[in-house]
Scaffold this active site. Structure first.
Site, short mmCIF file in Angstrom:
data_model
loop_
_atom_site.label_atom_id
_atom_site.label_comp_id
_atom_site.label_asym_id
_atom_site.label_seq_id
_atom_site.Cartn_x
_atom_site.Cartn_y
_atom_site.Cartn_z
N GLY A 10 -0.70 -24.93 -98.17
CA GLY A 10 -1.44 -24.42 -97.91
C GLY A 10 -2.39 -23.49 -99.43
O GLY A 10 -3.26 -23.10 -99.30
N ASN A 57 2.84 -32.53 -98.04
CA ASN A 57 2.13 -33.02 -97.95
C ASN A 57 2.58 -32.54 -96.73
O ASN A 57 3.84 -33.40 -95.81
CB ASN A 57 1.34 -34.28 -97.56
N VAL A 58 2.25 -31.54 -95.56
CA VAL A 58 2.35 -31.35 -94.34
C VAL A 58 3.30 -32.60 -93.46
O VAL A 58 3.50 -32.18 -91.88
CB VAL A 58 2.19 -30.10 -93.79
N ASN A 84 0.27 -21.95 -93.17
CA ASN A 84 -1.54 -22.32 -93.51
C ASN A 84 -2.15 -23.41 -93.71
O ASN A 84 -3.12 -22.86 -93.08
CB ASN A 84 -1.08 -20.91 -94.55
N TYR A 149 -8.97 -29.07 -82.29
CA TYR A 149 -7.97 -27.63 -83.67
C TYR A 149 -7.87 -26.61 -82.66
O TYR A 149 -7.05 -26.27 -82.76
CB TYR A 149 -9.46 -27.71 -84.25
N ALA A 152 -4.45 -27.31 -80.93
CA ALA A 152 -3.22 -26.72 -81.99
C ALA A 152 -3.11 -25.55 -81.91
O ALA A 152 -1.88 -25.39 -82.41
CB ALA A 152 -4.03 -27.45 -83.09
N ILE A 182 -14.03 -16.46 -91.52
CA ILE A 182 -13.29 -16.03 -93.02
C ILE A 182 -14.33 -17.24 -94.37
O ILE A 182 -14.46 -18.51 -93.76
CB ILE A 182 -11.91 -16.40 -93.40
P1 NDP Z 1 -9.60 -24.90 -97.12
O1 NDP Z 1 -9.63 -25.55 -96.59
O2 NDP Z 1 -10.36 -23.81 -97.82
O3 NDP Z 1 -7.99 -24.84 -97.40
C1 NDP Z 1 -6.55 -25.10 -96.52
C2 NDP Z 1 -5.21 -25.79 -96.97
O4 NDP Z 1 -4.31 -26.62 -96.79
C3 NDP Z 1 -5.75 -26.03 -98.76
O5 NDP Z 1 -4.10 -25.71 -99.60
C4 NDP Z 1 -4.77 -27.61 -98.61
O6 NDP Z 1 -4.09 -28.22 -99.49
C5 NDP Z 1 -4.24 -27.55 -97.46
N1 NDP Z 1 -3.37 -28.33 -96.46
C6 NDP Z 1 -4.52 -29.58 -96.30
N2 NDP Z 1 -4.63 -30.37 -95.94
C7 NDP Z 1 -3.24 -30.53 -95.81
C8 NDP Z 1 -1.67 -31.33 -96.07
N3 NDP Z 1 -1.76 -32.23 -95.02
N4 NDP Z 1 -0.95 -30.76 -96.06
C9 NDP Z 1 -0.76 -29.81 -96.98
N5 NDP Z 1 -1.13 -28.79 -96.91
C10 NDP Z 1 -2.21 -29.28 -96.91
O7 NDP Z 1 -8.60 -23.62 -95.42
P2 NDP Z 1 -8.65 -22.27 -94.99
O8 NDP Z 1 -8.49 -21.57 -96.55
O9 NDP Z 1 -10.34 -21.51 -94.69
O10 NDP Z 1 -7.75 -22.07 -94.08
C11 NDP Z 1 -6.80 -21.67 -93.98
C12 NDP Z 1 -5.38 -21.39 -92.92
O11 NDP Z 1 -6.57 -20.37 -91.79
C13 NDP Z 1 -6.20 -23.10 -91.77
O12 NDP Z 1 -4.55 -23.31 -91.26
C14 NDP Z 1 -7.29 -22.38 -90.83
O13 NDP Z 1 -7.01 -23.25 -90.04
C15 NDP Z 1 -6.81 -21.06 -91.40
N6 NDP Z 1 -7.96 -20.70 -90.17
C16 NDP Z 1 -9.41 -20.31 -91.60
C17 NDP Z 1 -10.70 -19.85 -90.74
C18 NDP Z 1 -11.45 -20.27 -91.75
O14 NDP Z 1 -12.58 -19.16 -90.98
N7 NDP Z 1 -11.42 -20.51 -92.42
C19 NDP Z 1 -11.04 -19.24 -89.33
C20 NDP Z 1 -9.35 -19.41 -88.87
C21 NDP Z 1 -8.36 -20.46 -88.99
P3 NDP Z 1 -4.98 -28.68 -100.50
O15 NDP Z 1 -5.60 -27.99 -101.48
O16 NDP Z 1 -3.82 -30.10 -101.65
O17 NDP Z 1 -6.13 -29.64 -100.24
#
Ligand code: NDP
Length: 242
Positions: A10, A57-58, A84, A149, A152, A182
């Site tokens: 991601g 795709n995870v 991530n 969520y 998980a 964030i």
């Molecule tokens: P974003 O929504 O900005 O980005 C999500 C990323 O995950 C993208 O790169 C997306 O790829 C990828 N992704 C989504 N679905 C899949 C899939 N099925 N297979 C592979 N890749 C996938 O998320 P954030 O950067 O905000 O979050 C990143 C991590 O941090 C997550 O685990 C989230 O739960 C965690 N988090 C975030 C917080 C926040 O405030 N933002 C707070 C706490 C935790 P693509 O672009 O191709 O869709």
């Protein structure tokens, strides 16, 4: 390859992108993943000669197998795995559909099992490895509308503690970085009222930035963090104090 090889799932945007850029700046060769070819190209463009974007795709085991085989063939064994990739499917439990529950477990929890298992053997042989799983503050605090969520993300902590104990004597560390709120696409989806309510709870009086998380990951990925394992590093501006 001389450099350590890191896989960041991601990495097309948000926190994953910041992590990929940070690890690349720490002299690692970084493979960042996106769900589309277009996203993978974007990652290749920002990493330049320090890494490559690839498709993953995870939720699909065969996609994981294909990616890992390609990495092995083109670059070698993975030294640092950053799980991530993640999504939200928020709903109150009374209204939650089975799909919303299972989508979250299949995207945010099960791939951590699959990917960690897949990278362990070569790490054991090398007697070095870093697995860093991105959790969330709500995995410890709970949050209404996010029972799927939070379950998980709490699961990620239990998984990481157990695996940390299984592999500690092989030079492999397993840790969680738990972001608070964030500023990314994920939190852009919140309403102004929701954002203000959250801000009022954060002693640091700001949302975090993706680079705040990347800095924590970079430490845990480093040689210097070899004695830190099974822990959850909270990066949340004081919102939750474990
Ligand atoms: P974003 O929504 O900005 O980005 C999500 C990323 O995950 C993208 O790169 C997306 O790829 C990828 N992704 C989504 N679905 C899949 C899939 N099925 N297979 C592979 N890749 C996938 O998320 P954030 O950067 O905000 O979050 C990143 C991590 O941090 C997550 O685990 C989230 O739960 C965690 N988090 C975030 C917080 C926040 O405030 N933002 C707070 C706490 C935790 P693509 O672009 O191709 O869709």
């Amino acid at each position: 390859m001389e450099k350590k090889i890191a896989l960041v799932t991601g990495a097309s945007r948000g926190i994953g992108r910041a992590i990929a850029e940070k690890l690349a700046s720490q002299d690692m060769f970084v493979i960042g993943t996106a769900t589309t070819e277009q996203g993978a190209e974007k990652i290749s463009a920002y990493l330049g000669e320090n890494g490559k974007g690839m498709v993953l795709n995870v939720t699909e085991p065969e996609s994981i197998d294909t990616l890992l085989a390609q990495i092995k063939e083109q670059f070698g064994d993975i030294d640092v795995l950053v799980n991530n990739a993640g999504i939200t499917r928020d709903n109150l439990l009374m209204r939650m559909k089975d799909d919303e529950w299972f989508d979250i477990l299949q995207t945010n929890l099960t791939p951590i099992y699959r990917l960690s298992k897949a990278v362990l053997r070569p790490m054991m042989k090398k007697r070095f490895g870093r697995i860093i799983n991105i959790g969330s503050v709500v995995g410890s605090m709970g949050n209404p509308g996010q029972s799927n969520y939070c379950a998980a993300k709490a699961g990620v902590i239990g998984f990481s503690k157990s695996l940390a104990k299984e592999v500690a004597n092989r030079g492999i560390t397993v840790n969680v970085v738990a972001p608070g709120f964030i500023a990314t696409d994920m939190t852009d989806a919140l309403t102004e009222d929701q954002k203000n309510a959250i801000l009022s709870q954060i002693p640091a009086a700001r949302l975090g930035e993706a680079k705040d998380i990347a800095n924590a990951v970079a430490f845990l990925a480093s040689e210097d963090a070899g004695y830190v394992t099974g822990t959850t590093m909270h990066v949340n501006g004081g919102l939750y104090l474990a």
